[in-house]
Design a protein around this motif. Sequence first.
Motif: not given
Length: 920
Positions: A366-377
């Motif tokens: 329900e919740t996917l919180d990946l903000e303020q990370t160094k994820l790319t693509g």
Amino acid sequence: MAIPSIQSAILLSFLVLFLGPYLQTAKLCSCSDDHKVSNCHFIERLALLDFKKGVEDPSNRLSSWRLDNEDCCKWHGVGCNNVTGYVKELDLNNIKDMAQATILSGGISPALAQLKHLKYLDLGGNAFHSIPDQFIGSVKELRYLDLSRNFFEGKIPQQLGNLSHLHHLDLSYNRFSIQELQFLSHLTSLEYLDLSGSDLSKTGESLQYINRLHSLSELHLSNCQLSSFPLMTNFTTTLSVLDLNDNYFGGFFFKAILNFTTLQSLDLSWNEIHGPIPRAIEQMTSLKTLHLKMNDLTGPIPDVLANLTSLECLDLEDNHLEGPIPLSFGALCKLKELSLSGNNISGEIAEFVNDISLCRPNSLLETLDLEQTKLTGNIPYSIGNLKSLRSLYLRETSMNGAIPKSLGQLSELEVLDLSLNAWDGELTEDHFANLANLIGLYIGFEEKPPKPLFFNLGSNWVCPFTKLSDLDLTNCQLGPHFPSWLRNLNRLDIIVLENIGISDKIPNWFPKIYPSLQILDLSNNQISGKLPLELRNGLKSTKMILLNLRDNLFSGTIPLNINETMPNLVFLSLSNNLIEGSIPSSICNLKQLIVVSLSSNNLSGELPQECWKDPQYLQVIDLSNNHLSGKVPISIWSAPQLSILSLSKNGFSGNLPPILKTLGPLRVIDIGENSFSGNLPMWMGKRLPHLEILRLRSNSFSGFIHEHHCLLHSLRILDLAHNGLSGTIPHCFGNFSGMATVDPTNPFSIYPMVINSHEFVDRVNVWITKGIELEYNGTLAFLKCIDLSHNAFFGEIPTEITGLMGISILNLSMNQLTGRIPEKIGSMQRLEVLDLSRNQLSGSIPPSISALNYLSHLNLSNNNLSGRIPSGNQLKTLPDPSIYAGNPGLCGAPLKDCAPHPDIHGLNHEEDKETICHFS
Ligand SMILES: *[C@@H]1O[C@H](CO)[C@@H](O)[C@H](O)[C@H]1NC(C)=O
Ligand SMILES: *[C@@H]1O[C@H](CO)[C@@H](O)[C@H](O)[C@H]1NC(C)=O
Ligand SMILES: *[C@@H]1O[C@H](CO)[C@@H](O)[C@H](O)[C@H]1NC(C)=O
Ligand SMILES: *[C@@H]1O[C@H](CO)[C@@H](O)[C@H](O)[C@H]1NC(C)=O
Ligand SMILES: *[C@@H]1O[C@H](CO)[C@@H](O)[C@H](O)[C@H]1NC(C)=O
Ligand SMILES: *[C@@H]1O[C@H](CO)[C@@H](O)[C@H](O)[C@H]1NC(C)=O
Ligand SMILES: *[C@@H]1O[C@H](CO)[C@@H](O)[C@H](O)[C@H]1NC(C)=O
């Protein structure tokens, strides 16, 4: 008036005696009523009424509690045993009762002790402050007691220890002083205990009493100042919820807890846990919820977390974890919430999303919180298969690429935050096709990208997300037409459409359909037409706190009733439009204002008297670049929190009033280009210690600069040009320590303001003259300068001024300065502009001047300088001879060659030699 409790107890017994027969009749009556037992005992009704008497109830929550409303079992919050008619339940929890969330306060009447059959008492979330011992002592059957979130104070009532039937005890977030926990020793049935928000650091050994609560299944001790805890091995089989959030347990404790393999929920957030997540966590196979946010966890996210196959919520927010999302995470098919935001995790999300989207029958995420990370693509297309997704936070990552159309399939999605990334391509109607539940949509960019994200939506598009309340599309491209689909969104509270490329007239329907608007930011477009607040049936919202329309083409006048249509405005910017007329006193009556910015319009007339007398928090006033005139009301000079005052480029007159003395927080005074007059008051130095910018340019100030003015240590910009000032430039100019450093540790901020997680920046206009006029904005935040030009200063240039090494503009032209140019002028490394023209300076030009690598504008003309013009790298880039003109004694490039006679006035020995060398 509440009757004091002892008296009321007497009154109660009196009433019971006196009305006893009536009581019986009442019972008889209801007995005869088809075998239905009375639903309310009179004595209990009186007890409840007595309780009500001691309670402040501003919202009338207890309006059903009346003597004439006989069936007290039907009163709000009261529940009775349906056989005996005794009150068994009193639920006045204010948080559960959100429908009429309003607080009850006061003390609790001892008369409540009459409710001897009470099993359930919930007073949570109110403002009660005292609870009588005799009441607690008499409700021996109590099983459920919730006194949380009130103002109860003092010791825990001793009698609490007698309530041996209690299953549920919640005393959290009160002001109890808890020295020991012995009262728990008899509460052997306790299954639920919450003492959160109490300081338990002094309870020492008595914490052991918690260990003896053998039935305990849920323990909440968050925010209790605890740093250690005796191991609770006795619970390893019963405890299922352990909440120790916000204490000081650290990593050692975390490892010990791993043995509690029956735990279903563990919260160790905010606990100063350093180091990696131990792999032994894999043995906690019952875990459904794991909160470890706000610690100092480092290293990779262990793949063994995926062995916790019951996991529904994993919250690792705000740690220092790194590396990719483990591949195994795709197997966590029960996961509902995954929060990894605020970590250094990298890699792409594609594989995780692909895998979890294959869960059968479907992913529960329900919740996917990946903000303020160094994820790319990019965002993988398979995201569209996460049918349960309600919140997707990808704000501020390093992701890029096109946004997939499959997002439009997420029909449960409520929050979509994609802001501050590098998306490209376009968004079409497909991207939003099924987003009927969207409440928040954020796709803003920090700056307008070279190829902005383009919203390719048909002009008749009917958008599906009619429940939207929060919209931020800053720096996307939606124009040139005003987006007509906004018309369907009448539940919007926040509209941020800054710089989205609209050049259109504001539509008539626009403002009036948003009755609960709190934030409206249409800045930096080319929207024309009357101010939306001026339209008939225009903007009218008591909730409005921010209105930013700057940098548009709005016309019209500021409405006379703005204080009534938007009484709670905190931030108002109408700068840089075509607004005319005078400033009405209604705008002065906005009592909550912090920022008011009306610069660069066609406003005229005088300011209303007493303007902005009331706003306690007013920090920024910018009225620059209008046609305003007259005296500035004392109320403006004396706003207690004022930090930035810009009145430049108007026709204001008068003196700097002594009231200004009281304005400690002032950082910027820009009253340049007006008709102010009088002296520079001496107290300025002492009273305005935070002043960074003082710009009095182009007024009629007279008198001297005094040594007291050198106390303005924070000063970075001093512009006194074009006045009638006289006297010498004090030696103490060297004390302007704010100008002596090259890189300020505390660069001047341009007043960013964060409201509801949106950041609003109001640029304040300070026009710095550098040959051209510049608006003082972000890029000039580091600028330091002194401009004393066009006055009547005399005497020498103090050598101390060369210690102000951070200055990039020094303009002393058009004065009567004499003596030499300071020898060390070359140490002012940052100088870009040096203008000493039209004085009576003499002697030679110091050779150090050629060391000024940034110099782009030099003017030494019309003095009495003599000798050879130094040569040097930077000076070669300034070949215009006029910058040395009017100094008959100067020679050398770019002027005429120096004569071979070594007797030119002012040449020193070295220069002699040079000259000779040159000509030999
Ligand atoms: C009385 O209360 C009991 C337990 O709360 C409940 O099971 C029962 O249905 C109730 N009877 C009536 C008539 O409401
Ligand atoms: C109630 O508590 C008090 C103090 O803790 C104790 O002295 C007393 O014996 C208790 N009474 C009963 C009935 O448990
Ligand atoms: C743990 O339980 C045992 C057996 O029930 C008991 O003897 C012991 O005192 C308990 N430990 C603590 C710390 O209460
Ligand atoms: C955890 O359990 C293991 C094995 O049962 C035991 O060796 C260890 O001492 C326990 N750790 C703690 C801190 O109780
Ligand atoms: C964890 O999962 C891996 C891969 O599924 C498995 O090999 C391993 O045995 C599991 N560990 C435990 C303790 O169950
Ligand atoms: C609004 O301002 C006007 C003009 O100053 C004033 O007459 C009126 O009383 C103000 N209304 C409120 C509610 O403050
Ligand atoms: C600040 O001013 C400079 C010079 O006028 C301009 O180039 C720049 O774009 C401005 N920056 C902002 C953020 O407005």
